[in-house]
Design an enzyme around this catalytic site. Sequence first.
Site, PDB file in Angstrom:
ATOM      1  N   ARG A   5       0.878  -1.186   0.000  1.00 36.86           N
ATOM      2  CA  ARG A   5       0.000   0.000   0.000  1.00 36.86           C
ATOM      3  C   ARG A   5       0.904   1.221   0.000  1.00 36.86           C
ATOM      4  O   ARG A   5       1.704   1.397   0.928  1.00 36.86           O
ATOM      5  CB  ARG A   5      -0.920  -0.010   1.227  1.00 36.86           C
ATOM      6  CG  ARG A   5      -1.614   1.331   1.442  1.00 36.86           C
ATOM      7  CD  ARG A   5      -2.713   1.268   2.478  1.00 36.86           C
ATOM      8  NE  ARG A   5      -3.877   0.574   1.968  1.00 36.86           N
ATOM      9  CZ  ARG A   5      -5.092   0.653   2.522  1.00 36.86           C
ATOM     10  NH1 ARG A   5      -5.286   1.381   3.611  1.00 36.86           N
ATOM     11  NH2 ARG A   5      -6.106   0.001   2.007  1.00 36.86           N
ATOM     12  N   HIS A  11      -7.394   0.970  -6.349  1.00 36.94           N
ATOM     13  CA  HIS A  11      -7.596   0.042  -5.227  1.00 36.94           C
ATOM     14  C   HIS A  11      -8.288  -1.221  -5.777  1.00 36.94           C
ATOM     15  O   HIS A  11      -9.461  -1.473  -5.503  1.00 36.94           O
ATOM     16  CB  HIS A  11      -8.442   0.726  -4.151  1.00 36.94           C
ATOM     17  CG  HIS A  11      -8.389   0.073  -2.796  1.00 36.94           C
ATOM     18  ND1 HIS A  11      -7.589  -1.022  -2.515  1.00 36.94           N
ATOM     19  CD2 HIS A  11      -9.055   0.361  -1.639  1.00 36.94           C
ATOM     20  CE1 HIS A  11      -7.765  -1.373  -1.247  1.00 36.94           C
ATOM     21  NE2 HIS A  11      -8.637  -0.558  -0.692  1.00 36.94           N
ATOM     22  N   GLN A  42     -10.146  -3.904  -3.515  1.00 38.51           N
ATOM     23  CA  GLN A  42     -11.443  -3.434  -3.039  1.00 38.51           C
ATOM     24  C   GLN A  42     -12.508  -3.670  -4.112  1.00 38.51           C
ATOM     25  O   GLN A  42     -13.591  -4.187  -3.832  1.00 38.51           O
ATOM     26  CB  GLN A  42     -11.359  -1.936  -2.701  1.00 38.51           C
ATOM     27  CG  GLN A  42     -12.655  -1.347  -2.177  1.00 38.51           C
ATOM     28  CD  GLN A  42     -13.008  -1.899  -0.801  1.00 38.51           C
ATOM     29  OE1 GLN A  42     -12.198  -1.863   0.098  1.00 38.51           O
ATOM     30  NE2 GLN A  42     -14.220  -2.408  -0.649  1.00 38.51           N
ATOM     31  N   ASP A  81     -17.419   6.781  -1.310  1.00 38.71           N
ATOM     32  CA  ASP A  81     -16.109   6.670  -0.653  1.00 38.71           C
ATOM     33  C   ASP A  81     -15.897   7.987   0.096  1.00 38.71           C
ATOM     34  O   ASP A  81     -16.644   8.958  -0.118  1.00 38.71           O
ATOM     35  CB  ASP A  81     -15.031   6.483  -1.755  1.00 38.71           C
ATOM     36  CG  ASP A  81     -13.604   6.337  -1.219  1.00 38.71           C
ATOM     37  OD1 ASP A  81     -13.424   6.123  -0.002  1.00 38.71           O
ATOM     38  OD2 ASP A  81     -12.658   6.442  -2.038  1.00 38.71           O
ATOM     39  N   CYS A 132     -16.565   1.458   0.739  1.00 41.71           N
ATOM     40  CA  CYS A 132     -15.361   0.651   0.942  1.00 41.71           C
ATOM     41  C   CYS A 132     -14.914   0.641   2.402  1.00 41.71           C
ATOM     42  O   CYS A 132     -14.212  -0.268   2.819  1.00 41.71           O
ATOM     43  CB  CYS A 132     -14.244   1.201   0.072  1.00 41.71           C
ATOM     44  SG  CYS A 132     -13.975   2.976   0.317  1.00 41.71           S
ATOM     45  N   ARG A 142     -13.162  -8.918   1.337  1.00 44.31           N
ATOM     46  CA  ARG A 142     -11.749  -8.621   1.069  1.00 44.31           C
ATOM     47  C   ARG A 142     -10.910  -9.869   1.345  1.00 44.31           C
ATOM     48  O   ARG A 142     -10.008 -10.211   0.589  1.00 44.31           O
ATOM     49  CB  ARG A 142     -11.268  -7.463   1.965  1.00 44.31           C
ATOM     50  CG  ARG A 142     -11.937  -6.127   1.697  1.00 44.31           C
ATOM     51  CD  ARG A 142     -11.549  -5.572   0.345  1.00 44.31           C
ATOM     52  NE  ARG A 142     -10.121  -5.450   0.212  1.00 44.31           N
ATOM     53  CZ  ARG A 142      -9.375  -4.447   0.705  1.00 44.31           C
ATOM     54  NH1 ARG A 142      -9.961  -3.445   1.328  1.00 44.31           N
ATOM     55  NH2 ARG A 142      -8.056  -4.417   0.538  1.00 44.31           N
TER      56      ARG A 142
HETATM   57  N1   CP Z   1     -11.264  -0.418   2.448  1.00 43.40           N
HETATM   58  C1   CP Z   1      -9.995  -0.429   2.891  1.00 43.40           C
HETATM   59  O1   CP Z   1      -9.032  -0.604   2.128  1.00 43.40           O
HETATM   60  O2   CP Z   1      -9.884  -0.271   4.234  1.00 43.40           O
HETATM   61  P1   CP Z   1      -8.541  -0.033   5.065  1.00 43.40           P
HETATM   62  O3   CP Z   1      -7.999   1.321   4.670  1.00 43.40           O
HETATM   63  O4   CP Z   1      -8.973  -0.101   6.494  1.00 43.40           O
HETATM   64  O5   CP Z   1      -7.560  -1.102   4.710  1.00 43.40           O
HETATM   65  N1  NVA Z   2     -10.118   6.713  -1.047  1.00 43.65           N
HETATM   66  C1  NVA Z   2      -9.767   6.229   0.266  1.00 43.65           C
HETATM   67  C2  NVA Z   2      -9.964   4.756   0.350  1.00 43.65           C
HETATM   68  C3  NVA Z   2      -9.647   4.130   1.674  1.00 43.65           C
HETATM   69  C4  NVA Z   2      -9.793   2.643   1.659  1.00 43.65           C
HETATM   70  C5  NVA Z   2      -8.335   6.622   0.586  1.00 43.65           C
HETATM   71  O1  NVA Z   2      -7.481   6.478  -0.277  1.00 43.65           O
HETATM   72  O2  NVA Z   2      -8.079   7.085   1.700  1.00 43.65           O
END
Ligand code: CP
Ligand code: NVA
Length: 310
Positions: free
Chosen positions: A108, A135, A138, A230, A270, A298
């Site tokens: 990530r 993502h 997701q 989101d 999400c 997930r």
């Molecule tokens: N939806 C998602 O990726 O959640 P986290 O940021 O908690 O991993």
């Molecule tokens: N768009 C959000 C998604 C979190 C899972 C972010 O990047 O913070």
Amino acid sequence: MKRLIGRDFLDTADFTKDDLTTMLRRAAEMKSEDRHRKRFTACLKGKSIALLFQKPSTRTRISFDVGVHQLGGHPIYLGWNELQLGRGETVADTGRTFDRFVDGIVARVFKHSDLETIAQAAKAPVINALSDTLHPCQAMADCLTVMEKKGRIEGINFTFVGDGNSNVCRSLTKLVLQLGGNMTIASPRVFMPPEEFVRSAKALSSGGARLELTESPDEAVKGADVVYTDVWVSMGQESESDARRAMLQPYRLSAQLMTAAPSDAMVMHCLPAHRGEEITDDVIDGKSSVVWEQAENRLHVQKGIMSLLF
Ligand code: CP
Ligand code: NVA
């Protein structure tokens, strides 16, 4: 179909509809196997998987850690700043180091190009656990959830309301179109995905799937089977918080907005949610919401992907 083993999973656009369907089918099989046969339990036996996180995470971190463990492998959580990365070692040299130790990498990051750099430096497959632009895990979990509830993606009308250029919206748009669903994005003009993205996403469509953009949330939810949102301020955008909140107010997923949608439309998010901001409590906790199923999926989807790639 190209072999899936050994490939990176950075963007669903790198895979065919058949590949993605194979991953989703495997995920569904694994989900039912959790309680029954456990045929895949040991597919990562003897393998070590690096979980590199440059940003916070709840669901992604837990689901990959638990998923690797359930498949018999060894997950190693690595916070970016706990590695020499935090003291300036390059991303490429970190990738070369991973290459000597691990069998798979889950990462990530802020910059999507860092995922590509790691993928180039390491032979081990790299899975995108979220970047600023995409993502994909997701989106895969979301499509698995819709398939469970509606039986298919083909011809299903998805509406995304809010930050139309968020990583979650971009990956969902690509995957839904790839699998033959229709996508409508309702967003203020400044948060619409750029023209180049729209063109490339449309080029991925199968079976006449449509992508539409509108500034009207009420218009967008008419005829929707799924209404998705989101956060308004993604990780890394904190300095833009006030401006984003001001511009996105009309795009809140509220009970009022849902009155314009069909009564059986599903609500998706999400997570994490900023309750009262992009979604109200009554909607996220309401009977149409499937957010906790999405979160659970997930785990199943990532186990499916890991079992095929690692
Ligand atoms: N939806 C998602 O990726 O959640 P986290 O940021 O908690 O991993
Ligand atoms: N768009 C959000 C998604 C979190 C899972 C972010 O990047 O913070």
